[in-house]
Write a protein that holds these residues in place. Structure first.
Motif, PDB file in Angstrom:
ATOM      1  N   ASP A  77      10.829  61.819  15.706  1.00  0.00           N
ATOM      2  CA  ASP A  77      11.544  63.057  16.028  1.00  0.00           C
ATOM      3  C   ASP A  77      10.869  63.821  17.169  1.00  0.00           C
ATOM      4  OD1 ASP A  77       9.346  63.851  14.617  1.00  0.00           O
ATOM      5  OD2 ASP A  77      10.416  65.201  13.273  1.00  0.00           O
ATOM      6  N   ASP A  78       9.805  63.254  17.734  1.00  0.00           N
ATOM      7  CA  ASP A  78       9.108  63.862  18.857  1.00  0.00           C
ATOM      8  C   ASP A  78       9.721  63.326  20.154  1.00  0.00           C
ATOM      9  OD1 ASP A  78       7.294  65.290  20.366  1.00  0.00           O
ATOM     10  OD2 ASP A  78       5.739  63.763  20.217  1.00  0.00           O
ATOM     11  N   VAL A  79      10.835  63.920  20.547  1.00  0.00           N
ATOM     12  CA  VAL A  79      11.588  63.461  21.707  1.00  0.00           C
ATOM     13  C   VAL A  79      11.157  64.247  22.936  1.00  0.00           C
ATOM     14  CG1 VAL A  79      13.893  63.194  22.657  1.00  0.00           C
ATOM     15  CG2 VAL A  79      13.528  62.894  20.216  1.00  0.00           C
ATOM     16  N   LYS A  80      10.615  63.540  23.912  1.00  0.00           N
ATOM     17  CA  LYS A  80      10.168  64.183  25.149  1.00  0.00           C
ATOM     18  C   LYS A  80      11.149  63.833  26.259  1.00  0.00           C
ATOM     19  CE  LYS A  80       5.261  64.434  24.035  1.00  0.00           C
ATOM     20  NZ  LYS A  80       5.511  64.796  22.711  1.00  0.00           N
ATOM     21  N   MET A  81      11.629  64.860  26.919  1.00  0.00           N
ATOM     22  CA  MET A  81      12.651  64.681  27.951  1.00  0.00           C
ATOM     23  C   MET A  81      12.159  63.793  29.094  1.00  0.00           C
ATOM     24  SD  MET A  81      15.393  66.304  26.920  1.00  0.00           S
ATOM     25  CE  MET A  81      16.433  67.032  28.184  1.00  0.00           C
ATOM     26  N   ASN A  82      10.931  63.968  29.531  1.00  0.00           N
ATOM     27  CA  ASN A  82      10.434  63.162  30.655  1.00  0.00           C
ATOM     28  C   ASN A  82      10.347  61.677  30.283  1.00  0.00           C
ATOM     29  OD1 ASN A  82       8.253  63.635  28.940  1.00  0.00           O
ATOM     30  ND2 ASN A  82       6.768  63.781  30.606  1.00  0.00           N
ATOM     31  N   GLU A  83       9.998  61.375  29.026  1.00  0.00           N
ATOM     32  CA  GLU A  83       9.948  59.978  28.593  1.00  0.00           C
ATOM     33  C   GLU A  83      11.348  59.370  28.536  1.00  0.00           C
ATOM     34  OE1 GLU A  83       7.883  59.798  24.871  1.00  0.00           O
ATOM     35  OE2 GLU A  83       6.048  60.634  25.716  1.00  0.00           O
ATOM     36  N   ILE A  84      12.318  60.167  28.112  1.00  0.00           N
ATOM     37  CA  ILE A  84      13.693  59.683  28.057  1.00  0.00           C
ATOM     38  C   ILE A  84      14.199  59.402  29.463  1.00  0.00           C
ATOM     39  CG2 ILE A  84      16.073  60.367  27.527  1.00  0.00           C
ATOM     40  CD1 ILE A  84      14.872  61.802  25.043  1.00  0.00           C
ATOM     41  N   ALA A  85      13.933  60.296  30.398  1.00  0.00           N
ATOM     42  CA  ALA A  85      14.369  60.090  31.782  1.00  0.00           C
ATOM     43  C   ALA A  85      13.762  58.804  32.340  1.00  0.00           C
ATOM     44  CB  ALA A  85      13.971  61.283  32.648  1.00  0.00           C
ATOM     45  N   ARG A  86      12.473  58.634  32.131  1.00  0.00           N
ATOM     46  CA  ARG A  86      11.786  57.440  32.655  1.00  0.00           C
ATOM     47  C   ARG A  86      12.377  56.169  32.030  1.00  0.00           C
ATOM     48  NH1 ARG A  86       6.589  57.860  30.699  1.00  0.00           N
ATOM     49  NH2 ARG A  86       6.754  59.870  31.518  1.00  0.00           N
ATOM     50  N   ALA A  87      12.531  56.161  30.706  1.00  0.00           N
ATOM     51  CA  ALA A  87      13.048  54.972  30.026  1.00  0.00           C
ATOM     52  C   ALA A  87      14.502  54.686  30.395  1.00  0.00           C
ATOM     53  CB  ALA A  87      12.910  55.135  28.512  1.00  0.00           C
ATOM     54  N   ALA A  88      15.264  55.723  30.705  1.00  0.00           N
ATOM     55  CA  ALA A  88      16.666  55.542  31.096  1.00  0.00           C
ATOM     56  C   ALA A  88      16.802  55.175  32.573  1.00  0.00           C
ATOM     57  CB  ALA A  88      17.467  56.813  30.802  1.00  0.00           C
ATOM     58  N   GLY A  89      15.698  55.244  33.316  1.00  0.00           N
ATOM     59  CA  GLY A  89      15.738  54.895  34.734  1.00  0.00           C
ATOM     60  C   GLY A  89      16.391  55.948  35.603  1.00  0.00           C
ATOM     61  N   VAL A  90      16.266  57.216  35.183  1.00  0.00           N
ATOM     62  CA  VAL A  90      16.821  58.311  35.972  1.00  0.00           C
ATOM     63  C   VAL A  90      15.733  59.334  36.248  1.00  0.00           C
ATOM     64  CG1 VAL A  90      19.139  58.015  35.001  1.00  0.00           C
ATOM     65  CG2 VAL A  90      17.590  59.679  33.976  1.00  0.00           C
ATOM     66  N   GLY A  91      15.960  60.158  37.227  1.00  0.00           N
ATOM     67  CA  GLY A  91      15.016  61.217  37.546  1.00  0.00           C
ATOM     68  C   GLY A  91      15.220  62.426  36.649  1.00  0.00           C
ATOM     69  N   GLN A  92      14.248  63.330  36.691  1.00  0.00           N
ATOM     70  CA  GLN A  92      14.343  64.564  35.899  1.00  0.00           C
ATOM     71  C   GLN A  92      15.590  65.371  36.258  1.00  0.00           C
ATOM     72  OE1 GLN A  92      12.215  65.844  33.485  1.00  0.00           O
ATOM     73  NE2 GLN A  92      11.085  63.931  33.514  1.00  0.00           N
ATOM     74  N   GLY A  93      15.905  65.427  37.548  1.00  0.00           N
ATOM     75  CA  GLY A  93      17.076  66.189  37.989  1.00  0.00           C
ATOM     76  C   GLY A  93      18.365  65.641  37.388  1.00  0.00           C
ATOM     77  N   THR A  94      18.486  64.319  37.358  1.00  0.00           N
ATOM     78  CA  THR A  94      19.675  63.696  36.762  1.00  0.00           C
ATOM     79  C   THR A  94      19.753  64.009  35.277  1.00  0.00           C
ATOM     80  OG1 THR A  94      19.658  61.925  38.398  1.00  0.00           O
ATOM     81  CG2 THR A  94      20.839  61.491  36.336  1.00  0.00           C
ATOM     82  N   LEU A  95      18.636  63.883  34.588  1.00  0.00           N
ATOM     83  CA  LEU A  95      18.611  64.180  33.159  1.00  0.00           C
ATOM     84  C   LEU A  95      19.055  65.611  32.892  1.00  0.00           C
ATOM     85  CD1 LEU A  95      17.806  63.510  30.183  1.00  0.00           C
ATOM     86  CD2 LEU A  95      15.542  64.352  30.776  1.00  0.00           C
ATOM     87  N   TYR A  96      18.465  66.560  33.605  1.00  0.00           N
ATOM     88  CA  TYR A  96      18.764  67.970  33.358  1.00  0.00           C
ATOM     89  C   TYR A  96      20.143  68.390  33.883  1.00  0.00           C
ATOM     90  CZ  TYR A  96      14.227  68.728  31.327  1.00  0.00           C
ATOM     91  OH  TYR A  96      13.143  68.681  30.493  1.00  0.00           O
ATOM     92  N   ARG A  97      20.684  67.643  34.827  1.00  0.00           N
ATOM     93  CA  ARG A  97      22.048  67.915  35.278  1.00  0.00           C
ATOM     94  C   ARG A  97      23.035  67.596  34.151  1.00  0.00           C
ATOM     95  NH1 ARG A  97      20.975  66.412  39.958  1.00  0.00           N
ATOM     96  NH2 ARG A  97      21.329  64.190  39.775  1.00  0.00           N
ATOM     97  N   HIS A  98      22.774  66.519  33.439  1.00  0.00           N
ATOM     98  CA  HIS A  98      23.634  66.130  32.321  1.00  0.00           C
ATOM     99  C   HIS A  98      23.341  66.948  31.058  1.00  0.00           C
ATOM    100  CE1 HIS A  98      25.644  62.688  34.103  1.00  0.00           C
ATOM    101  NE2 HIS A  98      24.498  62.334  34.634  1.00  0.00           N
ATOM    102  N   PHE A  99      22.055  67.199  30.832  1.00  0.00           N
ATOM    103  CA  PHE A  99      21.623  67.869  29.599  1.00  0.00           C
ATOM    104  C   PHE A  99      20.589  68.929  29.955  1.00  0.00           C
ATOM    105  CE2 PHE A  99      22.747  63.477  28.613  1.00  0.00           C
ATOM    106  CZ  PHE A  99      23.809  63.701  27.762  1.00  0.00           C
ATOM    107  N   PRO A 100      21.035  70.159  30.173  1.00  0.00           N
ATOM    108  CA  PRO A 100      20.132  71.205  30.642  1.00  0.00           C
ATOM    109  C   PRO A 100      19.029  71.574  29.650  1.00  0.00           C
ATOM    110  CG  PRO A 100      22.344  72.081  30.255  1.00  0.00           C
ATOM    111  CD  PRO A 100      22.413  70.612  30.060  1.00  0.00           C
ATOM    112  N   THR A 101      19.227  71.224  28.379  1.00  0.00           N
ATOM    113  CA  THR A 101      18.205  71.512  27.372  1.00  0.00           C
ATOM    114  C   THR A 101      18.056  70.313  26.444  1.00  0.00           C
ATOM    115  OG1 THR A 101      19.765  72.409  25.745  1.00  0.00           O
ATOM    116  CG2 THR A 101      18.831  73.973  27.364  1.00  0.00           C
ATOM    117  N   ARG A 102      16.950  70.294  25.769  1.00  0.00           N
ATOM    118  CA  ARG A 102      16.691  69.270  24.759  1.00  0.00           C
ATOM    119  C   ARG A 102      17.756  69.336  23.667  1.00  0.00           C
ATOM    120  NH1 ARG A 102      12.860  69.371  20.242  1.00  0.00           N
ATOM    121  NH2 ARG A 102      12.082  67.272  19.901  1.00  0.00           N
TER     122      ARG A 102
END
Length: 182
Positions: free
Chosen positions: A27-52
């Motif tokens: 349950d320890d979900v880190k946004m930066n790890e998700i972005a890296r594992a999904a192969g997207v940048g932080q900006g792309t992640l936060y554009r789709h999902f502005p918050t955890r």
């Protein structure tokens, strides 16, 4: 609703899939790890999902929609008791994700997510039960609330025993509602 480009849809789907995998593992979900594992940048992640919370909500909604959508498809392809058995297999995975989402989400977010799932899941369970009852395979005295209360016991499982017990608990529930020749 704004139509997204196909690459944006693919990125979004990858982000949600990775977040789902991570929630099942911890349950320890880190946004930066998700972005890296999904192969997207932080900006792309936060554009789709502005918050955890927004990401957790999307993972949960996706799972609820898939679970609810499976009921009529299974009923169309299988006898009612088999459809319910297959659907319960999906319930185990849904419950695991739900547990991860709820462990990581705030109380307010949990209440909102419960509101999204309660009615649709109740309708799916009702459809499965009614089909099984009409076919004489499910006890006539069982209703959706009974099933949902029983399925709630999955939340009491520890992570260490999930793999060994979740499906077995659901099998016991099914055995209890199935009409048996005496």
């Amino acid at each position: 609703m704004v139509k997204r480009r196909s690459d944006a849809e693919e990125n979004r789907a990858r982000i949600v899939a990775v977040a789902r995998e991570r929630l099942v593992a911890s349950d320890d979900v880190k946004m930066n790890e998700i972005a890296r594992a999904a192969g997207v940048g932080q900006g792309t992640l936060y554009r789709h999902f502005p918050t955890r919370e927004a990401l957790l909500a999307e993972v949960y909604r996706d799972d609820v929609d898939a679970l609810v959508g499976a009921a009529p498809d299974l009923l169309a392809q299988h006898p009612p008791i088999e459809a319910m058995t297959l659907w319960f297999g999906r319930v185990a995975e849904y419950a695991r994700v739900k547990r991860g989402v709820f462990a990581a989400a705030t109380d307010t977010a949990q209440r909102e997510l419960d509101g999204h799932s309660a009615g649709p899941i109740d309708k799916a369970v009702t459809a499965l039960l009614q089909a099984g009852q009409a076919a004489g395979q499910i006890r006539p005295d069982v209703d959706a609330r009974d099933m949902i209360l029983l399925m709630g016991f999955l939340t009491r499982l520890d992570d260490a025993e999930w793999d060994s017990r979740a499906h077995r608990v659901l099998d016991v529930i099914l055995a209890g509602v199935e009409v048996r020749a005496r």
